[in-house]
Scaffold this active site. Sequence first.
Site, PDB file in Angstrom:
ATOM      1  N   SER A 170      64.886  63.681  56.508  1.00 46.68           N
ATOM      2  CA  SER A 170      65.053  65.023  57.072  1.00 46.68           C
ATOM      3  C   SER A 170      65.158  64.903  58.592  1.00 46.68           C
ATOM      4  CB  SER A 170      63.908  65.941  56.643  1.00 46.68           C
ATOM      5  OG  SER A 170      64.156  67.276  57.050  1.00 46.68           O
ATOM      6  N   THR A 171      64.288  65.561  59.341  1.00 44.23           N
ATOM      7  CA  THR A 171      64.378  65.571  60.801  1.00 44.23           C
ATOM      8  C   THR A 171      64.371  64.151  61.357  1.00 44.23           C
ATOM      9  OG1 THR A 171      63.103  67.623  60.766  1.00 44.23           O
ATOM     10  CG2 THR A 171      63.406  66.548  62.901  1.00 44.23           C
ATOM     11  N   HIS A 196      68.430  66.359  54.635  1.00 45.27           N
ATOM     12  CA  HIS A 196      68.424  67.803  54.827  1.00 45.27           C
ATOM     13  C   HIS A 196      69.429  68.164  55.914  1.00 45.27           C
ATOM     14  CE1 HIS A 196      63.986  67.907  53.296  1.00 45.27           C
ATOM     15  NE2 HIS A 196      64.854  67.833  52.306  1.00 45.27           N
ATOM     16  N   MET A 289      60.164  66.130  58.379  1.00 47.28           N
ATOM     17  CA  MET A 289      59.041  67.063  58.330  1.00 47.28           C
ATOM     18  C   MET A 289      58.824  67.544  56.905  1.00 47.28           C
ATOM     19  SD  MET A 289      56.863  68.437  60.417  1.00 47.28           S
ATOM     20  CE  MET A 289      55.630  69.734  60.397  1.00 47.28           C
ATOM     21  N   ASP A 292      58.894  67.071  51.084  1.00 51.04           N
ATOM     22  CA  ASP A 292      59.975  66.877  50.123  1.00 51.04           C
ATOM     23  C   ASP A 292      60.208  65.384  49.901  1.00 51.04           C
ATOM     24  OD1 ASP A 292      62.031  67.627  48.380  1.00 51.04           O
ATOM     25  OD2 ASP A 292      63.547  67.509  49.970  1.00 51.04           O
TER      26      ASP A 292
END
Length: 357
Positions: A170-171, A196, A289, A292
């Site tokens: 993600s991030t 993401h 973050m 997930d």
Amino acid sequence: MKIKVLIVDDSALIRGVMKEIINSQPDMEVVGVAPDPLVARDLIKQTNPDVLTLDVEMPKMDGLEFLEKLMRLRPMPVVMVSSLTERGSEITMRALEMGAVDFVTKPKVSIQSGMLEYTELIAEKIRIAARARIKPRTLPGTQGQPASPALASVRNPLTSSEKLIIIGASTGGTEAIKDFLIQLPPDCPGILITQHMPEGFTRSFANRLDKLCRISVKEAEGGERVLPGHAYLAPGHSHLQLVRSGANYMTRLDQGVPVNRHRPSVDVLFNSAAVAAGKNAVGVILTGMGKDGAAGMLEMKKAGAYNLAQDEASCVVFGMPKEAIAIGATHDVAPLHELPGRVLAFFAAHGNRAMRV
């Protein structure tokens, strides 16, 4: 202690809306607004902000040029907020490559009401950025460099379609995924990736990776046979799943409800890999973050997969790996630059395992 935010945008309307959104949050405040990078430069010195929101198209100095100078001279968390990031997704990739933590696109119509609808999203991204680990970036230009000798000597001995690498991030993940894939040899096992990222950006991201890596990278279309030396990236509009079709692994796209507030979701990919591949897969969870992917990675482990997590020191945000480690879903934790070698070494050592379907 409130998060101090500096807004940089040439639009007075956007500056006003962003200020309203940020100041409405109990844990953050706007410490300055700037119409261009030159004013922003002075305000950074005066206010010492925790997070900068930055437009791309501005007078006196291009936003990307300012970002490059900022990350070289005074690295800090930056969230890009621009209309250009949607119609020019390559600009977004360049901004993330230069060190921006994340991005938000301006609405196409009704900017004021549209931005206010983005309140929760913008606030969340600023909170994540404030917690991000920012490091000075080298300028783009080392693209396509060969793998290190240590990695180049580690090969999958089977060039087998039975083995798979399953990645979630993600991030901070766009650069982490690039750094991971760029080290892989062209005969590595097939790869499925969920990052993401909103619709409209994943294809540009996949195309960029394809140009940089020795493997082939594409945005997954669904129904493709998963081949060695190929990576398939979840499109921004759908969950990516791994399924079996006879003797082959295939991709499947699913536009079902978001999982852990995300579509695509890492948990959906990992859960499908647990069912379809079991001990023939290696799971890799990278910077990001939230949680997930943690539960899905645990299912992969229960099914016999070997799982690795990126360590805290090399993560931009140590959220997803931390959650996976905490529930016992991982076998190994390592810095990002070591992960490709460890994955390939594992396949080299366990390449003769019989496939169990």
